[in-house]
Scaffold this motif. Sequence first.
Motif, short mmCIF file in Angstrom:
data_model
loop_
_atom_site.label_atom_id
_atom_site.label_comp_id
_atom_site.label_asym_id
_atom_site.label_seq_id
_atom_site.Cartn_x
_atom_site.Cartn_y
_atom_site.Cartn_z
N LEU A 163 -59.60 -44.76 -1.58
CA LEU A 163 -59.82 -43.66 -0.63
C LEU A 163 -59.31 -42.33 -1.18
N PHE A 164 -58.14 -42.36 -1.83
CA PHE A 164 -57.59 -41.12 -2.40
C PHE A 164 -58.56 -40.53 -3.42
N ASN A 165 -59.15 -41.39 -4.25
CA ASN A 165 -60.08 -40.89 -5.27
C ASN A 165 -61.37 -40.35 -4.69
N LEU A 166 -61.69 -40.72 -3.46
CA LEU A 166 -62.91 -40.22 -2.83
C LEU A 166 -62.71 -38.89 -2.12
N LEU A 167 -61.46 -38.41 -2.08
CA LEU A 167 -61.23 -37.09 -1.48
C LEU A 167 -62.00 -36.03 -2.27
N PRO A 168 -62.61 -35.06 -1.58
CA PRO A 168 -63.39 -34.02 -2.28
C PRO A 168 -62.50 -32.99 -2.96
N PRO B 28 -61.16 -31.39 -6.64
CA PRO B 28 -61.50 -31.30 -8.06
C PRO B 28 -60.60 -32.19 -8.90
N ALA B 29 -61.17 -32.79 -9.94
CA ALA B 29 -60.52 -33.71 -10.88
C ALA B 29 -60.51 -35.14 -10.37
N GLY C 25 -64.05 -37.99 -6.01
CA GLY C 25 -64.66 -37.33 -4.86
C GLY C 25 -65.04 -35.89 -5.16
N GLY C 26 -64.24 -35.21 -5.96
CA GLY C 26 -64.56 -33.83 -6.35
C GLY C 26 -65.81 -33.78 -7.20
N ARG C 27 -65.97 -34.75 -8.09
CA ARG C 27 -67.16 -34.78 -8.94
C ARG C 27 -68.40 -35.11 -8.10
N LEU C 28 -68.23 -36.01 -7.15
CA LEU C 28 -69.35 -36.34 -6.26
C LEU C 28 -69.75 -35.12 -5.43
N VAL D 52 -62.88 -25.56 -12.70
CA VAL D 52 -62.46 -26.01 -11.37
C VAL D 52 -61.72 -27.35 -11.47
N HIS D 53 -62.27 -28.27 -12.26
CA HIS D 53 -61.62 -29.57 -12.42
C HIS D 53 -60.27 -29.44 -13.11
N PHE D 54 -60.17 -28.52 -14.06
CA PHE D 54 -58.89 -28.31 -14.76
C PHE D 54 -57.83 -27.82 -13.79
N ILE D 55 -58.20 -26.86 -12.94
CA ILE D 55 -57.25 -26.34 -11.94
C ILE D 55 -56.85 -27.46 -10.98
N GLY D 56 -57.84 -28.24 -10.56
CA GLY D 56 -57.55 -29.36 -9.66
C GLY D 56 -56.61 -30.36 -10.30
N PHE D 57 -56.82 -30.65 -11.59
CA PHE D 57 -55.96 -31.59 -12.30
C PHE D 57 -54.53 -31.05 -12.39
N ALA D 58 -54.40 -29.76 -12.66
CA ALA D 58 -53.07 -29.15 -12.74
C ALA D 58 -52.34 -29.25 -11.41
N LEU D 59 -53.06 -29.01 -10.31
CA LEU D 59 -52.45 -29.11 -8.99
C LEU D 59 -52.06 -30.55 -8.66
N LEU D 60 -52.89 -31.51 -9.08
CA LEU D 60 -52.56 -32.91 -8.86
C LEU D 60 -51.31 -33.31 -9.64
N MET D 61 -51.18 -32.82 -10.87
CA MET D 61 -49.98 -33.10 -11.66
C MET D 61 -48.74 -32.49 -11.01
N LEU D 62 -48.90 -31.30 -10.43
CA LEU D 62 -47.79 -30.68 -9.71
C LEU D 62 -47.39 -31.52 -8.51
N LEU D 63 -48.40 -31.99 -7.77
CA LEU D 63 -48.13 -32.87 -6.62
C LEU D 63 -47.43 -34.14 -7.09
N MET D 64 -47.86 -34.70 -8.21
CA MET D 64 -47.25 -35.91 -8.75
C MET D 64 -45.78 -35.68 -9.09
N LEU D 65 -45.47 -34.51 -9.65
CA LEU D 65 -44.08 -34.20 -9.99
C LEU D 65 -43.22 -34.10 -8.73
N VAL D 66 -43.77 -33.44 -7.69
CA VAL D 66 -43.02 -33.30 -6.43
C VAL D 66 -42.78 -34.66 -5.80
N VAL D 67 -43.81 -35.49 -5.75
CA VAL D 67 -43.68 -36.82 -5.14
C VAL D 67 -42.71 -37.69 -5.93
N THR D 68 -42.80 -37.61 -7.26
CA THR D 68 -41.89 -38.40 -8.10
C THR D 68 -40.45 -37.97 -7.91
N TRP D 69 -40.21 -36.66 -7.80
CA TRP D 69 -38.86 -36.15 -7.55
C TRP D 69 -38.34 -36.65 -6.20
#
Length: 418
Positions: free
Chosen positions: A358-363, A365-366, A369-372, A393-410
């Motif tokens: 389900l997470f991967n189907l979110l619209p 970017p990166a 779901g964003g590609r769909l 657009v996908h690059f920016i989305g990927f960067a934001l996802l990595m930022l979210l991953m860092l916050v969640v991991t912390w």
Amino acid sequence: MNTAIAFILVFGALVFFHELGHLYFAKRAGILCREFAIGFGPKIFSFTKNETVYTIRLLPLGGYVRMAGEDPETIELKPGAKVGLLLNEKEEVIKLVLDNRDKYPNARVIEVERADLEHALTISGYEEYEEELQTFRVHEKAYYVSGGEEIQIAPYNRQFGSKSLGQRALAIFAGPAMNFVLAFLLFVIIGLMQGIPVDKPIIGELVPNSAGEKAGLHQGDVIKSINGTGVDTWTNVTTIIRKNPGNEMTMELERNQERIVLKVTPTAEKEGKQEVGRLGVYGPVEKSLLGSLKLGAEQTYKWTKLVFVSLVQLVTGQFSIDALSGPVGIYNLTGKVAESGFVNLLGLTAALSINLGLFNLLPVPALDGGRLMFFLVEALRGKPIDRQKEGLVHFIGFALLMLLMLVVTWNDIKKLFL
């Protein structure tokens, strides 16, 4: 089960099935899949089969299928470059040697005049001391040889972008879809292992030293009545027991075709703000393939609905980002669940698989779901969006996802020390 081993098995299953969906439908569409990877970073293990390099990489943060045409080709033959050509018996180029040509003494060396390795599949150039331009046909599965590695060329008809909108969309959608398939299969396996609960007034398993065991209840006893009230379903039984915490009750049973009367006293246990009765007995279960398939479908639907509602609540701000768990939190949870048994670990894997799907189907970017979403825009406007703009657009989305991953991991790390 060791936490690290359990985590590797769970993570590997989630990523493997997800990427397998991408790989299978990409190959069916005729797309050249260069790599099937579990993890990111340095390679730990790899082997090649049917044009694809299968790798396990160091960092357990996901996986990918690298399809030809999704990224610019790393090798480009320019006029003036010297290339060694290895030919087959049909005089077709099967290898283009870009360096270390001395290792290929049989290669015919040319100075490239022009090369089209996407459409015409030809390369033209001049051999040393020859004035006549030579043109060679290139085999559609020829390889570049560079730096000791062999990289298969990607004719346009083998590239992702050459396929129809439907084929591309299916190759992307298949990844998340396979996560739901995995969850369904795991729930079916759980049903086959544990059995399917049935609503009959029959004693199933008993908890050791429970009130039911101490009262003399046996597995397989058929409950006929409680305090003179007839019961015909397990729901009737549990309802009466829950309403009588600490109260002695008379239970009429049938055991081996004999009638037995026992006195039982449910223990009183807190459930929220109220007190309920417990006997420490489970209801009956039946093992059947049909029942397990039904259970798999019901549980997959139930968890999909639950995860979807949770994602909506997250997006709408109804609960905090602190509730999310990253790799560290999942690692910790996996260890705890693994200690409670293999079946529970299967259940966790199924739930996480639905989360991933389900997470991967979110619209976003990166994500898939964003590609769909970009494919939908392409269908509406009748032509694809500029690849450079989409890539940005996908690059920016990927960067934001990595930022979210860092916050969640912390947040996960902080929870370990609370």
